[in-house]
Enzyme design. Structure first.
Site, PDB file in Angstrom:
ATOM      1  N   VAL A 298       4.093   8.071  11.788  1.00 11.53           N
ATOM      2  CA  VAL A 298       3.064   8.557  12.716  1.00 11.53           C
ATOM      3  C   VAL A 298       2.104   9.472  11.975  1.00 11.53           C
ATOM      4  O   VAL A 298       2.520  10.423  11.307  1.00 11.53           O
ATOM      5  CB  VAL A 298       3.721   9.331  13.888  1.00 11.53           C
ATOM      6  CG1 VAL A 298       2.659   9.807  14.856  1.00 11.53           C
ATOM      7  CG2 VAL A 298       4.718   8.456  14.610  1.00 11.53           C
TER       8      VAL A 298
ATOM      9  N   THR B 152       0.823  -1.225   0.000  1.00  9.94           N
ATOM     10  CA  THR B 152       0.000   0.000   0.000  1.00  9.94           C
ATOM     11  C   THR B 152       0.854   1.271   0.000  1.00  9.94           C
ATOM     12  O   THR B 152       0.721   2.132  -0.875  1.00  9.94           O
ATOM     13  CB  THR B 152      -0.913  -0.007   1.253  1.00  9.94           C
ATOM     14  OG1 THR B 152      -1.646  -1.228   1.275  1.00  9.94           O
ATOM     15  CG2 THR B 152      -1.871   1.166   1.255  1.00  9.94           C
ATOM     16  N   VAL B 153       1.731   1.397   0.995  1.00 10.81           N
ATOM     17  CA  VAL B 153       2.486   2.649   1.153  1.00 10.81           C
ATOM     18  C   VAL B 153       3.566   2.768   0.067  1.00 10.81           C
ATOM     19  O   VAL B 153       3.782   3.848  -0.505  1.00 10.81           O
ATOM     20  CB  VAL B 153       3.115   2.732   2.572  1.00 10.81           C
ATOM     21  CG1 VAL B 153       3.924   4.007   2.725  1.00 10.81           C
ATOM     22  CG2 VAL B 153       2.027   2.659   3.627  1.00 10.81           C
TER      23      VAL B 153
ATOM     24  N   GLY C 266       0.274   9.059   9.331  1.00  9.39           N
ATOM     25  CA  GLY C 266       0.217   8.936   7.868  1.00  9.39           C
ATOM     26  C   GLY C 266       0.631  10.194   7.126  1.00  9.39           C
ATOM     27  O   GLY C 266       1.808  10.547   7.085  1.00  9.39           O
TER      28      GLY C 266
ATOM     29  N   GLU D 232      -3.364  -2.572   9.801  1.00 10.10           N
ATOM     30  CA  GLU D 232      -2.070  -3.253   9.806  1.00 10.10           C
ATOM     31  C   GLU D 232      -2.264  -4.697   9.325  1.00 10.10           C
ATOM     32  O   GLU D 232      -3.394  -5.207   9.325  1.00 10.10           O
ATOM     33  CB  GLU D 232      -1.488  -3.277  11.223  1.00 10.10           C
ATOM     34  CG  GLU D 232      -1.167  -1.912  11.779  1.00 10.10           C
ATOM     35  CD  GLU D 232      -0.169  -1.149  10.932  1.00 10.10           C
ATOM     36  OE1 GLU D 232       0.965  -1.604  10.760  1.00 10.10           O
ATOM     37  OE2 GLU D 232      -0.530  -0.071  10.426  1.00 10.10           O
TER      38      GLU D 232
ATOM     39  N   LYS E 281       2.763   4.873  18.136  1.00  9.81           N
ATOM     40  CA  LYS E 281       2.867   6.233  17.603  1.00  9.81           C
ATOM     41  C   LYS E 281       3.031   7.242  18.746  1.00  9.81           C
ATOM     42  O   LYS E 281       3.822   8.179  18.650  1.00  9.81           O
ATOM     43  CB  LYS E 281       1.625   6.561  16.781  1.00  9.81           C
ATOM     44  CG  LYS E 281       1.560   5.760  15.485  1.00  9.81           C
ATOM     45  CD  LYS E 281       0.197   5.892  14.836  1.00  9.81           C
ATOM     46  CE  LYS E 281       0.126   5.131  13.527  1.00  9.81           C
ATOM     47  NZ  LYS E 281      -1.250   4.942  13.054  1.00  9.81           N
TER      48      LYS E 281
ATOM     49  N   ILE F  23      -0.063  13.379   7.772  1.00  6.88           N
ATOM     50  CA  ILE F  23       0.086  14.643   8.522  1.00  6.88           C
ATOM     51  C   ILE F  23       1.570  14.868   8.828  1.00  6.88           C
ATOM     52  O   ILE F  23       2.213  14.018   9.446  1.00  6.88           O
ATOM     53  CB  ILE F  23      -0.699  14.627   9.856  1.00  6.88           C
ATOM     54  CG1 ILE F  23      -2.161  14.259   9.620  1.00  6.88           C
ATOM     55  CG2 ILE F  23      -0.580  15.965  10.567  1.00  6.88           C
ATOM     56  CD1 ILE F  23      -2.983  14.104  10.896  1.00  6.88           C
TER      57      ILE F  23
HETATM   58  P1  NDP Z   1       1.403  -3.885   2.979  1.00  9.85           P
HETATM   59  O1  NDP Z   1       1.081  -5.159   3.671  1.00  9.85           O
HETATM   60  O2  NDP Z   1       0.407  -3.294   2.060  1.00  9.85           O
HETATM   61  O3  NDP Z   1       2.771  -4.052   2.165  1.00  9.85           O
HETATM   62  C1  NDP Z   1       3.914  -4.642   2.712  1.00  9.85           C
HETATM   63  C2  NDP Z   1       4.847  -4.992   1.579  1.00  9.85           C
HETATM   64  O4  NDP Z   1       6.056  -5.461   2.146  1.00  9.85           O
HETATM   65  C3  NDP Z   1       4.332  -6.069   0.636  1.00  9.85           C
HETATM   66  O5  NDP Z   1       4.812  -5.794  -0.650  1.00  9.85           O
HETATM   67  C4  NDP Z   1       4.968  -7.325   1.212  1.00  9.85           C
HETATM   68  O6  NDP Z   1       5.194  -8.329   0.273  1.00  9.85           O
HETATM   69  C5  NDP Z   1       6.317  -6.771   1.628  1.00  9.85           C
HETATM   70  N1  NDP Z   1       6.929  -7.579   2.684  1.00  9.85           N
HETATM   71  C6  NDP Z   1       6.477  -7.776   3.933  1.00  9.85           C
HETATM   72  N2  NDP Z   1       7.319  -8.567   4.610  1.00  9.85           N
HETATM   73  C7  NDP Z   1       8.309  -8.885   3.749  1.00  9.85           C
HETATM   74  C8  NDP Z   1       9.471  -9.689   3.844  1.00  9.85           C
HETATM   75  N3  NDP Z   1       9.779 -10.323   4.977  1.00  9.85           N
HETATM   76  N4  NDP Z   1      10.246  -9.797   2.766  1.00  9.85           N
HETATM   77  C9  NDP Z   1       9.938  -9.173   1.619  1.00  9.85           C
HETATM   78  N5  NDP Z   1       8.853  -8.390   1.458  1.00  9.85           N
HETATM   79  C10 NDP Z   1       8.062  -8.265   2.518  1.00  9.85           C
HETATM   80  O7  NDP Z   1       1.811  -2.860   4.137  1.00  9.85           O
HETATM   81  P2  NDP Z   1       1.636  -1.294   4.146  1.00  9.85           P
HETATM   82  O8  NDP Z   1       2.142  -0.712   2.903  1.00  9.85           O
HETATM   83  O9  NDP Z   1       0.276  -0.959   4.605  1.00  9.85           O
HETATM   84  O10 NDP Z   1       2.581  -0.905   5.380  1.00  9.85           O
HETATM   85  C11 NDP Z   1       3.979  -0.806   5.225  1.00  9.85           C
HETATM   86  C12 NDP Z   1       4.555  -0.057   6.423  1.00  9.85           C
HETATM   87  O11 NDP Z   1       3.995   1.244   6.485  1.00  9.85           O
HETATM   88  C13 NDP Z   1       4.226  -0.705   7.768  1.00  9.85           C
HETATM   89  O12 NDP Z   1       5.324  -0.492   8.622  1.00  9.85           O
HETATM   90  C14 NDP Z   1       3.029   0.093   8.263  1.00  9.85           C
HETATM   91  O13 NDP Z   1       2.917   0.107   9.661  1.00  9.85           O
HETATM   92  C15 NDP Z   1       3.391   1.470   7.751  1.00  9.85           C
HETATM   93  N6  NDP Z   1       2.276   2.377   7.576  1.00  9.85           N
HETATM   94  C16 NDP Z   1       1.179   1.983   6.854  1.00  9.85           C
HETATM   95  C17 NDP Z   1       0.157   2.876   6.619  1.00  9.85           C
HETATM   96  C18 NDP Z   1      -1.044   2.509   5.820  1.00  9.85           C
HETATM   97  O14 NDP Z   1      -1.938   3.349   5.674  1.00  9.85           O
HETATM   98  N7  NDP Z   1      -1.133   1.316   5.270  1.00  9.85           N
HETATM   99  C19 NDP Z   1       0.222   4.260   7.146  1.00  9.85           C
HETATM  100  C20 NDP Z   1       1.448   4.574   7.873  1.00  9.85           C
HETATM  101  C21 NDP Z   1       2.418   3.645   8.071  1.00  9.85           C
HETATM  102  P3  NDP Z   1       4.205  -9.554   0.043  1.00  9.85           P
HETATM  103  O15 NDP Z   1       3.204  -8.963  -0.893  1.00  9.85           O
HETATM  104  O16 NDP Z   1       5.077 -10.575  -0.521  1.00  9.85           O
HETATM  105  O17 NDP Z   1       3.626  -9.899   1.373  1.00  9.85           O
HETATM  106  N1  HSE Z   2      -2.975   0.928  10.582  1.00  4.04           N
HETATM  107  C1  HSE Z   2      -2.593   2.295  10.744  1.00  4.04           C
HETATM  108  C2  HSE Z   2      -3.834   3.130  11.032  1.00  4.04           C
HETATM  109  C3  HSE Z   2      -1.924   2.776   9.500  1.00  4.04           C
HETATM  110  O1  HSE Z   2      -4.945   2.616  10.836  1.00  4.04           O
HETATM  111  O2  HSE Z   2      -3.694   4.270  11.463  1.00  4.04           O
HETATM  112  C4  HSE Z   2      -1.293   4.122   9.684  1.00  4.04           C
HETATM  113  O3  HSE Z   2      -0.214   4.080  10.560  1.00  4.04           O
END
Ligand code: NDP
Ligand code: HSE
Length: 429
Positions: A133, A13-14, A135, A191, A206, A137
């Site tokens: 923290v 996602t991110v 997203g 998450e 956070k 903001i």
């Molecule tokens: P996703 O689950 O959408 O994406 C995670 C990505 O990382 C996937 O491509 C996944 O691959 C890959 N991945 C995970 N573990 C491994 C590994 N061991 N080896 C290789 N690739 C790996 O997560 P998000 O994008 O939502 O979140 C990412 C980070 O951002 C997290 O730390 C989250 O807390 C933080 N965050 C998220 C927000 C949100 O709105 N979603 C907002 C703010 C922070 P695969 O597809 O193979 O599983």
């Molecule tokens: N899972 C988190 C939330 C993503 O819902 O706020 C952003 O850190």
């Protein structure tokens, strides 16, 4: 113009939000930063999963992390996988190999932040975490730069988009908790394990990061007292509306002469408070500083592009530092030891919902128990559930949490009390 090469770890996602902004706004980003930012490698487990995404000619997928940490041409590693084990190894290795790191991973920072910041400083590279923290903001740089001259005394906010989305839907549409959680997951807010959201752990991580910066102390996740939203019932939400409150999961950190208090809990927020109108996946934070007085920051706390926006801002800042050979000048911001204040002593008004025998004299017994604990009643509503059961919703005066625990014990000792169904704090207006 200097070209800075970056590698993305993870492409979820991110990472995809970050990728899209870097692609779509490439000219603007280059003009503003004076640096060309080039995505060089994207580390994934299974490139097939992402075959529908067209990469720029400069970028390719790799499945071995060594292809990134050992690649001297890569300047910045952008960790967007999440988790605290493999992600920590990758960040640690990147820093040791002299690469700056940008991450959105609050779990990692709440657990190992101080160690990783020291490591970055020793290796004269940057470690940035704006997206970890709230997203989209921009709060991290705001705290340590824009508000750097303030003594911050309190911060209170809605720090988790998933729970705010769930509670807003439950409040506005009367939907059940389970149905809304699935929607939040589908929208990419939750998450990987949504327990972290609904049990308040994500908000606590956070809060630990924000409080560390605000109060100049090494604050860890374990320092925060946490309560989640899994016990919140639509019945409580309905009584709350009657009393003039909206339910929110809040994180609150305060500094007093007795020390710091750090708490995450569901609270009824008076409708007159600006935090009460923060809906959906939006987050907001209220900060009190001795210069700025009160300031509030509001925006999308989760989601692909909003979070990507914060990641891109960090990449731009680090890229500028690389271009000006000034990485690693940022010393970790911890310099004080402070006492953590016991949660039992924190004062608040409370909402209590009880199921009692629908008989004469029961209300008097309840009033006696309240008086014994020196707690007065601000409001009370009674609804008869069935001929034998009355439901009492009580709003108390302000008192320490320990008094409320004693009160609940004494209610439970009454034979006419069938159940103490809910106890929820009320935030000060
Ligand atoms: P996703 O689950 O959408 O994406 C995670 C990505 O990382 C996937 O491509 C996944 O691959 C890959 N991945 C995970 N573990 C491994 C590994 N061991 N080896 C290789 N690739 C790996 O997560 P998000 O994008 O939502 O979140 C990412 C980070 O951002 C997290 O730390 C989250 O807390 C933080 N965050 C998220 C927000 C949100 O709105 N979603 C907002 C703010 C922070 P695969 O597809 O193979 O599983
Ligand atoms: N899972 C988190 C939330 C993503 O819902 O706020 C952003 O850190």
């Amino acid at each position: 113009m200097k070209t800075v090469k970056i590698a993305l770890l993870g492409f979820g996602t991110v990472a995809q939000g970050t990728f899209n902004l870097l692609q779509d706004n490439a000219n603007l980003i280059e003009n503003r930063s004076g640096v060309t930012i080039e995505i060089s490698k994207i580390f994934v487990r299974n490139p097939e999963k992402y075959s529908h995404i067209t990469l720029p000619s400069t970028a390719k997928y790799v499945t071995n992390i060594d292809d990134i940490v050992n690649d001297e041409s890569i300047d910045i590693v952008v960790e967007l996988m999440g988790g605290t084990t493999f992600a920590k190894d990758c960040v640690e290795s990147a820093l040791k190999h002299g690469k700056s790191v940008v991450t959105a991973n609050k779990d990692l920072l709440a657990e190992a932040g101080p160690y990783l910041f020291d490591l970055a400083y020793k290796n004269k590279v940057d470690l940035r975490f704006e997206a970890s923290v709230l997203g989209g903001i921009p709060i991290i740089r705001t705290l340590y730069e824009s508000l750097g001259g303030n003594h911050i005394t309190e911060l209170v906010g809605i720090m988790n988009g998933t729970t705010n989305f769930i509670l807003s839907k439950m409040t506005e549409e009367g939907l059940s908790y389970g149905a809304v959680l699935k929607e939040a997951q589908d929208l990419g807010y939750a998450e990987a394990d949504p327990t972290a959201d609904v049990e308040g752990l994500d908000a606590a991580r956070k809060l630990a990061i924000l409080a560390s910066i605000s109060f100049n102390r090494r604050i860890f996740f374990e320092d925060v007292t946490v309560e989640g939203i899994t016990n919140i019932d639509t019945e409580d939400i309905s009584y709350g509306k009657e009393f003039g409150y909206n339910i929110k999961l809040i994180g609150i950190a305060k500094e007093t002469s007795k020390g710091l208090s750090l708490n995450v809990y569901p609270a009824f927020v008076p409708l007159t408070h600006p935090l009460a109108s923060v809906r959906g996946s939006y987050n907001a934070i209220y900060i009190k500083g001795n210069g700025i007085d009160d300031a509030m920051f509001y925006g999308r706390g989760a989601g692909s592009l909003p979070t990507g926006s914060s990641v891109v801002s960090d990449i731009m800042e680090v890229a500028k530092n690389i271009a000006f050979e000034s990485t690693g000048r940022f010393k970790p911001f911890y310099f004080d030891q402070k006492n953590i204040y016991s949660p039992g002593k924190i004062q608040s008004s409370y909402y209590i919902r009880l199921a009692v025998d629908n008989k004469t004299g029961v209300l008097a017994k309840i009033a006696t128990k309240l008086a014994e604990q020196k707690i007065s009643v601000l409001s009370i509503v009674q609804r008869n559930k069935d001929p034998e059961t009355a439901v009492l919703a009580i709003v108390t005066s302000k008192c320490p949490h320990s008094y409320i625990l004693n009160l609940i014990d004494s209610f439970n000792s009454l034979r006419s009390v069938k159940e103490v169904s809910s106890v929820i704090r009320i935030m000060e207006a």
